[in-house]
Design an enzyme around this catalytic site. Structure first.
Site, PDB file in Angstrom:
ATOM      1  N   ALA A  64     -10.878  -1.765   5.952  1.00  0.00           N
ATOM      2  CA  ALA A  64     -12.125  -0.755   5.445  1.00  0.00           C
ATOM      3  C   ALA A  64     -13.131  -1.830   4.815  1.00  0.00           C
ATOM      4  O   ALA A  64     -12.893  -2.922   4.847  1.00  0.00           O
ATOM      5  CB  ALA A  64     -11.703  -0.008   4.266  1.00  0.00           C
ATOM      6  N   GLY A 109      -7.279  -1.015   6.149  1.00  0.00           N
ATOM      7  CA  GLY A 109      -7.398   0.194   6.941  1.00  0.00           C
ATOM      8  C   GLY A 109      -7.273   0.052   8.549  1.00  0.00           C
ATOM      9  O   GLY A 109      -7.027   0.977   9.220  1.00  0.00           O
ATOM     10  N   GLU A 112      -3.834   0.756   9.104  1.00  0.00           N
ATOM     11  CA  GLU A 112      -3.726   2.119   9.190  1.00  0.00           C
ATOM     12  C   GLU A 112      -4.161   2.773  10.224  1.00  0.00           C
ATOM     13  O   GLU A 112      -3.732   3.751  10.720  1.00  0.00           O
ATOM     14  CB  GLU A 112      -4.245   2.640   7.658  1.00  0.00           C
ATOM     15  CG  GLU A 112      -3.737   2.144   6.608  1.00  0.00           C
ATOM     16  CD  GLU A 112      -4.517   2.518   5.152  1.00  0.00           C
ATOM     17  OE1 GLU A 112      -5.623   1.991   5.230  1.00  0.00           O
ATOM     18  OE2 GLU A 112      -4.148   3.120   4.332  1.00  0.00           O
ATOM     19  N   GLU A 132      -4.259  -4.217   0.107  1.00  0.00           N
ATOM     20  CA  GLU A 132      -5.207  -3.338  -0.892  1.00  0.00           C
ATOM     21  C   GLU A 132      -4.826  -3.677  -2.042  1.00  0.00           C
ATOM     22  O   GLU A 132      -5.842  -3.646  -3.161  1.00  0.00           O
ATOM     23  CB  GLU A 132      -5.122  -1.923  -0.348  1.00  0.00           C
ATOM     24  CG  GLU A 132      -5.847  -1.217   0.471  1.00  0.00           C
ATOM     25  CD  GLU A 132      -4.840  -1.367   1.895  1.00  0.00           C
ATOM     26  OE1 GLU A 132      -4.244  -2.210   2.040  1.00  0.00           O
ATOM     27  OE2 GLU A 132      -5.515  -0.919   2.819  1.00  0.00           O
TER      28      GLU A 132
END
Ligand code: DAK
Length: 257
Positions: A64, A109, A112, A132
């Site tokens: 992300a 992300g 993911e 993270e």
């Protein structure tokens, strides 16, 4: 201008996250564009699969977008998490077979996103992880739920709590990726998806995929009922008859879907 490129082939599409200057990091635009691409391809006649990759030599998706998240309020974090989940769920619940081609870093992300896909292919240079916790975050786009369902609880906890990256060989060893590809990655991945689609019934693949995904979240007996239902439903179309008649006639099948 879209942050996602879509190239439609006859029976599948190549979807490329195109922000190489930020290693294809996921910001709001990318998540919205990926969602729109998935919806569009789901409604494109004849499109049965989506091959998802990242632009440039270095990354699939490096996570992300850290710059976008740095100053989030709790409410903004919630909105961003919801947007991310909406996109990941659109991919995993669409009727398309989804294949992530991990051509470099797949972090946070990015991993993911790959986990929302049915199948993960990796280049030999791929590096994967959920870092993270090193940023004071937890995996917010489904990693705490999808990773243990793929590699098991212990290995998922190790990856999430350590934040360490693993290479393609280790990812293959623990079942995180289905194959490690050598050579021209995109060409090899296209061969892989073409072979998966050729002479296979799209209706049968959709039914099997749906039974598997729906059943995984249910007790075994309920999952088996899903399979029975999908199996019988297939006979309302012509593919079972076409496939079995072709077998008996020693011919290649020509399916309707
Ligand atoms: N976000 C933004 N920019 C990124 C980025 C990222 N994730 N990763 C790389 N970049 C940018 C770099 O800042 C750099 O930009 P410039 O300095 O050139 O402007 C450019 O991409 C090239 O990166 P590097 O110069 O760092 O390249 P290197 O080859 O030296 O290193 C690297 C590659 C992948 C090892 C390194 O870039 C790296 O460590 N990147 C960050 C990886 C990471 O930590 N990813 C996880 C992000 S956290 C949630 C929702 C979602 C999430 C959590 C919660 N809720 C809303 C609850 C998910 C979180 C994450 O994914």
């Amino acid at each position: 201008m879209s942050t996602v490129r879509v190239e439609k082939k006859e029976s599948y599409a190549i979807v490329t996250v195109d922000r190489p200057e930020a290693l294809n990091a996921l910001n709001e635009d990318v998540l919205n564009d990926l969602h729109a691409a998935t919806q569009d391809l789901s409604q494109t006649p004849g499109c049965r699969a989506m091959l998802l990759t990242g632009a440039g030599e270095k990354a699939f998706v490096a996570g992300a977008d850290i710059a976008a998240m740095e100053q989030f309020t709790p409410n903004e974090a919630l909105k961003f998490a919801e947007l991310g989940h909406r996109t990941m769920n659109a991919i995993s619940s669409s009727e398309l077979i989804s294949i992530a081609l991990i051509n470099g870093f797949a972090l946070g992300g990015g991993l993911e996103l790959a986990l929302a896909c049915d199948i993960r292919l990796a280049g030999a240079n791929a590096r994967m992880g959920l870092p993270e916790v090193t940023l004071g975050l937890l995996p917010g786009f489904g990693g705490t739920q999808r990773l243990p369902r793929v590699v098991g609880r212990g290995l998922a906890l190790e990856m999430i709590l350590s934040g360490d990256m693993i290479d393609a060989g280790r990812a293959y060893e623990i079942g995180l990726v289905n194959r490690v590809l050598e050579g021209d990655l995109l060409a090899e991945a296209e061969k892989y998806v073409s072979k998966m689609l050729e002479y296979k019934s799209g209706a049968a693949q959709r039914a099997a995929r749906w039974a598997l995904h729906a059943g995984m979240d249910l007790p075994l007996t309920a999952g088996l009922q899903k399979e029975i239902h999908q199996f019988s439903e297939l006979f309302s179309g012509s593919d079972p008859q076409k496939g079995m008649a072709a077998f008996l006639a020693k011919q290649k099948p020509e399916f309707e879907s």
